[in-house]
Motif scaffolding. Structure first.
Motif, PDB file in Angstrom:
ATOM      1  N   GLN A 130      -2.052  -0.325  -7.982  1.00  0.00           N
ATOM      2  CA  GLN A 130      -0.882  -1.035  -7.469  1.00  0.00           C
ATOM      3  C   GLN A 130      -0.520  -2.203  -8.391  1.00  0.00           C
ATOM      4  O   GLN A 130       0.667  -2.461  -8.641  1.00  0.00           O
ATOM      5  N   ASP A 133       1.218  -0.834 -11.407  1.00  0.00           N
ATOM      6  CA  ASP A 133       2.571  -0.409 -11.051  1.00  0.00           C
ATOM      7  C   ASP A 133       3.486  -1.617 -10.884  1.00  0.00           C
ATOM      8  O   ASP A 133       4.688  -1.552 -11.191  1.00  0.00           O
ATOM      9  N   LEU A 134       2.938  -2.725 -10.393  1.00  0.00           N
ATOM     10  CA  LEU A 134       3.720  -3.949 -10.241  1.00  0.00           C
ATOM     11  C   LEU A 134       4.173  -4.469 -11.605  1.00  0.00           C
ATOM     12  O   LEU A 134       5.335  -4.859 -11.778  1.00  0.00           O
ATOM     13  N   ARG A 136       4.493  -2.659 -14.333  1.00  0.00           N
ATOM     14  CA  ARG A 136       5.473  -1.681 -14.830  1.00  0.00           C
ATOM     15  C   ARG A 136       6.853  -1.948 -14.243  1.00  0.00           C
ATOM     16  O   ARG A 136       7.856  -2.009 -14.958  1.00  0.00           O
ATOM     17  N   ALA A 137       6.916  -2.128 -12.920  1.00  0.00           N
ATOM     18  CA  ALA A 137       8.195  -2.374 -12.250  1.00  0.00           C
ATOM     19  C   ALA A 137       8.805  -3.695 -12.696  1.00  0.00           C
ATOM     20  O   ALA A 137      10.025  -3.803 -12.873  1.00  0.00           O
ATOM     21  N   ALA A 157      10.616  -6.170  -8.096  1.00  0.00           N
ATOM     22  CA  ALA A 157       9.398  -5.409  -8.392  1.00  0.00           C
ATOM     23  C   ALA A 157       8.396  -5.507  -7.249  1.00  0.00           C
ATOM     24  O   ALA A 157       7.798  -4.506  -6.836  1.00  0.00           O
ATOM     25  N   TYR A 158       8.208  -6.716  -6.722  1.00  0.00           N
ATOM     26  CA  TYR A 158       7.270  -6.915  -5.612  1.00  0.00           C
ATOM     27  C   TYR A 158       7.722  -6.148  -4.374  1.00  0.00           C
ATOM     28  O   TYR A 158       6.907  -5.518  -3.697  1.00  0.00           O
ATOM     29  N   GLN A 160       9.447  -3.463  -4.219  1.00  0.00           N
ATOM     30  CA  GLN A 160       9.292  -2.024  -4.438  1.00  0.00           C
ATOM     31  C   GLN A 160       7.837  -1.573  -4.335  1.00  0.00           C
ATOM     32  O   GLN A 160       7.538  -0.544  -3.726  1.00  0.00           O
ATOM     33  N   VAL A 161       6.926  -2.359  -4.916  1.00  0.00           N
ATOM     34  CA  VAL A 161       5.548  -1.891  -5.119  1.00  0.00           C
ATOM     35  C   VAL A 161       4.551  -2.413  -4.088  1.00  0.00           C
ATOM     36  O   VAL A 161       3.748  -1.644  -3.544  1.00  0.00           O
ATOM     37  N   CYS A 162       4.589  -3.702  -3.804  1.00  0.00           N
ATOM     38  CA  CYS A 162       3.531  -4.321  -2.997  1.00  0.00           C
ATOM     39  C   CYS A 162       3.916  -4.677  -1.569  1.00  0.00           C
ATOM     40  O   CYS A 162       3.083  -4.567  -0.659  1.00  0.00           O
ATOM     41  N   ILE A 213      -0.881   5.857 -14.071  1.00  0.00           N
ATOM     42  CA  ILE A 213      -0.609   5.701 -12.639  1.00  0.00           C
ATOM     43  C   ILE A 213      -0.524   7.063 -11.957  1.00  0.00           C
ATOM     44  O   ILE A 213      -1.082   7.274 -10.875  1.00  0.00           O
ATOM     45  N   ASP A 217      -2.845   8.685  -8.923  1.00  0.00           N
ATOM     46  CA  ASP A 217      -2.230   9.238  -7.712  1.00  0.00           C
ATOM     47  C   ASP A 217      -2.671  10.676  -7.483  1.00  0.00           C
ATOM     48  O   ASP A 217      -2.974  11.075  -6.349  1.00  0.00           O
TER      49      ASP A 217
END
Length: 229
Positions: A130, A133-134, A136-137, A157-158, A160-162, A213, A217
């Motif tokens: 995660q 991915d954060l 990356r976003a 970004a936050y 979307q991801v977290c 990532i 997954d």
């Protein structure tokens, strides 16, 4: 004389440490990008049986450890993310002394019915994934337009991801912390990059991190473990 010499040695040691830390920070984005490009290359390679190569846990941890520098550059807004990320990576570093590959820790937790248990290696792997991915976003949002502020990029970004996995208390704290983020120019200065050089490296990280990532997954999905946690 001994006290003076001791103080001189301490001062010199502190200066050496400060220089080393500054050099490491200056080179951090290049080091991070290079490490994840190596991971992506490993994942795209084939072993002697024609099968895709398994990702070694120690190699994965080595690359992930570098990313914490980026969270440091973002300041108080991402303090919670940094603390959680660093703790989880350290846990996986310890696990790498007993387990060779990423799938080994997942299979062990499945056997013990501890995949989602607090502190389990599998749960920590999900949280590290995660964190990646954060970043990356965040990079994607940062590069979407030159007019996009870091606060806007980080908030998107936050979200979307977290945010979907965090409690209201954590989301509120992160939201308040967004106002303490450095400006776009300040972040580039902390990374010792220009807008152009940072853009190239951020795009390289995005391209290299996606297969890593996706690999993580797939480890969960192939074992019938949902990703909504």
């Amino acid at each position: 004389m001994d006290k003076v010499e001791c103080r001189f040695k301490d001062a010199r040691a502190m200066a050496d440490f400060s220089t080393a830390r500054k050099t490491a920070t200056m080179a951090s984005l290049s080091l991070i990008v290079g490490s994840f490009e190596e991971l992506a290359k490993l994942l795209n390679s084939r072993n002697g049986r024609g099968c895709k190569t398994d990702l070694r846990l120690d190699v994965f941890c080595e690359a992930c450890s570098l990313v914490s520098v980026l969270f440091n550059c973002l300041g108080l807004a991402f303090k919670f993310a940094r603390m959680e990320y660093v703790t989880k990576v350290q846990n996986l570093v310890e696990a790498s002394k007993a387990y060779d590959n990423l799938h080994d820790i997942l299979d062990m937790d499945i056997a013990n019915d501890t995949v989602k248990a607090p502190g389990s290696h599998s749960r920590n792997l999900r949280r590290v994934r995660q964190g990646l991915d954060l970043v990356r976003a965040l990079f994607e949002q940062f590069l979407s337009t030159n007019d996009y502020s870091l606060k806007e990029a980080a908030s998107t970004a936050y979200a979307q991801v977290c945010a979907p996995y965090h409690s209201w208390t954590v989301r509120a704290a992160v939201s308040a912390g967004m106002y303490t983020l450095p400006t776009r120019e300040q972040l580039l200065l902390r990374l010792n990059e220009t807008d152009q050089s940072a853009g190239k490296k951020m795009r390289r990280f995005i391209n290299a991190s996606v297969p890593v990532i996706e690999y993580i997954d797939e480890l969960f999905i192939s074992r019938n473990i949902k990703l909504n946690w």
